[in-house]
Motif scaffolding. Structure first.
Motif, PDB file in Angstrom:
ATOM      1  N   ALA A  51       7.379  -0.419   0.723  1.00 52.86           N
ATOM      2  CA  ALA A  51       5.987  -0.880   0.701  1.00 52.86           C
ATOM      3  C   ALA A  51       5.054   0.174   1.290  1.00 52.86           C
ATOM      4  O   ALA A  51       3.942   0.398   0.774  1.00 52.86           O
ATOM      5  CB  ALA A  51       5.861  -2.193   1.454  1.00 52.86           C
ATOM      6  N   LEU A  52       5.489   0.835   2.349  1.00 50.38           N
ATOM      7  CA  LEU A  52       4.687   1.909   2.952  1.00 50.38           C
ATOM      8  C   LEU A  52       4.555   3.095   1.996  1.00 50.38           C
ATOM      9  O   LEU A  52       3.470   3.646   1.811  1.00 50.38           O
ATOM     10  CB  LEU A  52       5.352   2.394   4.245  1.00 50.38           C
ATOM     11  CG  LEU A  52       5.273   1.508   5.482  1.00 50.38           C
ATOM     12  CD1 LEU A  52       6.165   2.083   6.576  1.00 50.38           C
ATOM     13  CD2 LEU A  52       3.837   1.407   5.976  1.00 50.38           C
ATOM     14  N   LEU A  53       5.667   3.476   1.384  1.00 52.12           N
ATOM     15  CA  LEU A  53       5.692   4.655   0.522  1.00 52.12           C
ATOM     16  C   LEU A  53       4.832   4.513  -0.730  1.00 52.12           C
ATOM     17  O   LEU A  53       4.183   5.470  -1.153  1.00 52.12           O
ATOM     18  CB  LEU A  53       7.140   4.945   0.097  1.00 52.12           C
ATOM     19  CG  LEU A  53       8.004   5.670   1.128  1.00 52.12           C
ATOM     20  CD1 LEU A  53       9.481   5.550   0.774  1.00 52.12           C
ATOM     21  CD2 LEU A  53       7.602   7.139   1.213  1.00 52.12           C
ATOM     22  N   LEU A  54       4.848   3.332  -1.322  1.00 54.69           N
ATOM     23  CA  LEU A  54       4.197   3.158  -2.623  1.00 54.69           C
ATOM     24  C   LEU A  54       2.796   2.577  -2.554  1.00 54.69           C
ATOM     25  O   LEU A  54       2.103   2.506  -3.577  1.00 54.69           O
ATOM     26  CB  LEU A  54       5.076   2.282  -3.525  1.00 54.69           C
ATOM     27  CG  LEU A  54       6.496   2.812  -3.785  1.00 54.69           C
ATOM     28  CD1 LEU A  54       7.214   1.924  -4.791  1.00 54.69           C
ATOM     29  CD2 LEU A  54       6.472   4.256  -4.281  1.00 54.69           C
ATOM     30  N   ASP A  55       2.352   2.179  -1.376  1.00 56.59           N
ATOM     31  CA  ASP A  55       1.020   1.591  -1.221  1.00 56.59           C
ATOM     32  C   ASP A  55      -0.055   2.608  -1.640  1.00 56.59           C
ATOM     33  O   ASP A  55      -0.171   3.679  -1.048  1.00 56.59           O
ATOM     34  CB  ASP A  55       0.807   1.183   0.239  1.00 56.59           C
ATOM     35  CG  ASP A  55      -0.467   0.368   0.446  1.00 56.59           C
ATOM     36  OD1 ASP A  55      -1.415   0.506  -0.357  1.00 56.59           O
ATOM     37  OD2 ASP A  55      -0.520  -0.405   1.413  1.00 56.59           O
ATOM     38  N   PRO A  56      -0.869   2.286  -2.651  1.00 56.42           N
ATOM     39  CA  PRO A  56      -1.905   3.223  -3.120  1.00 56.42           C
ATOM     40  C   PRO A  56      -2.944   3.560  -2.055  1.00 56.42           C
ATOM     41  O   PRO A  56      -3.640   4.574  -2.175  1.00 56.42           O
ATOM     42  CB  PRO A  56      -2.567   2.467  -4.286  1.00 56.42           C
ATOM     43  CG  PRO A  56      -1.576   1.436  -4.698  1.00 56.42           C
ATOM     44  CD  PRO A  56      -0.849   1.050  -3.448  1.00 56.42           C
ATOM     45  N   ASN A  57      -3.033   2.732  -1.015  1.00 61.80           N
ATOM     46  CA  ASN A  57      -4.009   2.993   0.048  1.00 61.80           C
ATOM     47  C   ASN A  57      -3.571   4.107   0.994  1.00 61.80           C
ATOM     48  O   ASN A  57      -4.373   4.594   1.784  1.00 61.80           O
ATOM     49  CB  ASN A  57      -4.252   1.718   0.862  1.00 61.80           C
ATOM     50  CG  ASN A  57      -4.916   0.634   0.033  1.00 61.80           C
ATOM     51  OD1 ASN A  57      -5.858   0.906  -0.719  1.00 61.80           O
ATOM     52  ND2 ASN A  57      -4.428  -0.589   0.146  1.00 61.80           N
ATOM     53  N   HIS A  58      -2.308   4.513   0.908  1.00 64.05           N
ATOM     54  CA  HIS A  58      -1.781   5.524   1.836  1.00 64.05           C
ATOM     55  C   HIS A  58      -1.852   6.922   1.240  1.00 64.05           C
ATOM     56  O   HIS A  58      -0.883   7.690   1.272  1.00 64.05           O
ATOM     57  CB  HIS A  58      -0.343   5.187   2.226  1.00 64.05           C
ATOM     58  CG  HIS A  58      -0.222   3.924   3.016  1.00 64.05           C
ATOM     59  ND1 HIS A  58       0.968   3.238   3.156  1.00 64.05           N
ATOM     60  CD2 HIS A  58      -1.151   3.209   3.702  1.00 64.05           C
ATOM     61  CE1 HIS A  58       0.759   2.169   3.904  1.00 64.05           C
ATOM     62  NE2 HIS A  58      -0.511   2.126   4.239  1.00 64.05           N
ATOM     63  N   LYS A  59      -2.993   7.276   0.718  1.00 61.12           N
ATOM     64  CA  LYS A  59      -3.151   8.583   0.067  1.00 61.12           C
ATOM     65  C   LYS A  59      -3.062   9.743   1.069  1.00 61.12           C
ATOM     66  O   LYS A  59      -2.852  10.889   0.673  1.00 61.12           O
ATOM     67  CB  LYS A  59      -4.489   8.645  -0.672  1.00 61.12           C
ATOM     68  CG  LYS A  59      -4.601   7.647  -1.835  1.00 61.12           C
ATOM     69  CD  LYS A  59      -5.824   7.906  -2.662  1.00 61.12           C
ATOM     70  CE  LYS A  59      -6.112   6.842  -3.706  1.00 61.12           C
ATOM     71  NZ  LYS A  59      -4.988   6.202  -4.329  1.00 61.12           N
TER      72      LYS A  59
END
Length: 217
Positions: A51-59
């Protein structure tokens, strides 16, 4: 009887997940004991990291962070799910494994491949797939397929899928280099084929492997 570890790899949109499901249904029909899993993920801890890796908000995620998070997810996955299934003599079907990290973080992010290999050697305890099916597809076609899955108001593309075409071109080239270095383990398949054609190609090779390892008579 020892288990066998089967992985499917390829660029985003190549159809790996569909083939994993078809293979799982086929193994069930044959009464071959198996487990189906994926990366990143496969266990509660690994899924939380996914979830951390793929979250689009974590650019803003730094490349070393991405490499280490994938390896951490994989370490838990190997210990909790993959190794126990192999120890029971089962077939493990996994959507992505270490090859994906080398292609995506090594070639895609242009990070040192040797370092990623060392990190994953530690994370997996040196575990390698028995066979890997690499479904090859151009980034342009992959992007079209991904976009077709996104309905208005539905799920958006994840952080990796949203990256530029140039990144995905490097990933594809990375997969091809990995294949050339591991032809004894990997089978390269044209991802432009119809789903059933892809399945028949994979099934034919896997059936021979199952017979060789005494899963089938």
């Amino acid at each position: 009887m020892a288990g066998i570890f089967i992985t499917l790899e390829g660029p985003d949109g190549a159809g790996k997940t569909t083939q994993v499901k078809k293979l799982a249904d086929w193994l069930k029909e044959l009464a071959v004991p198996h487990v189906v899993t994926r990366e990143p993920g496969g266990t509660p801890i690994s899924d939380a990291i996914r979830a951390l890796l793929l979250d689009p908000n974590h650019k803003e995620m730094a490349s070393p962070t991405e490499i280490l998070l994938y390896a951490a997810s994989r370490a838990q996955h190997v210990e909790e799910k993959i190794k126990p299934a192999l120890a029971k003599g089962w077939v493990v079907l996994c959507d992505r494994f270490v090859d994906a990290s080398i292609a995506y973080q090594g070639y895609g992010l242009e990070m040192p491949v040797e370092e990623i290999e060392k990190i994953n050697q530690f994370a997996t305890g040196g575990l390698k797939p028995t066979r890997t099916y690499l479904i090859d597809l151009s980034p342009e076609v992959g992007k079209q397929r991904l976009q077709a899955r996104v309905s208005p108001g539905g799920a958006e593309l994840d952080r990796i899928e949203q990256k530029q075409i140039s990144y995905h071109e490097r990933v594809r080239e990375g997969f091809y280099r990995i294949y050339k270095e591991n032809e004894e383990r990997m089978v390269l398949i044209d991802g432009n084929r119809q789903q059933e054609e892809l399945f028949e190609v994979i099934k034919e090779d896997l059936e021979a492997l199952l017979r060789q390892n005494q899963f089938l008579k």
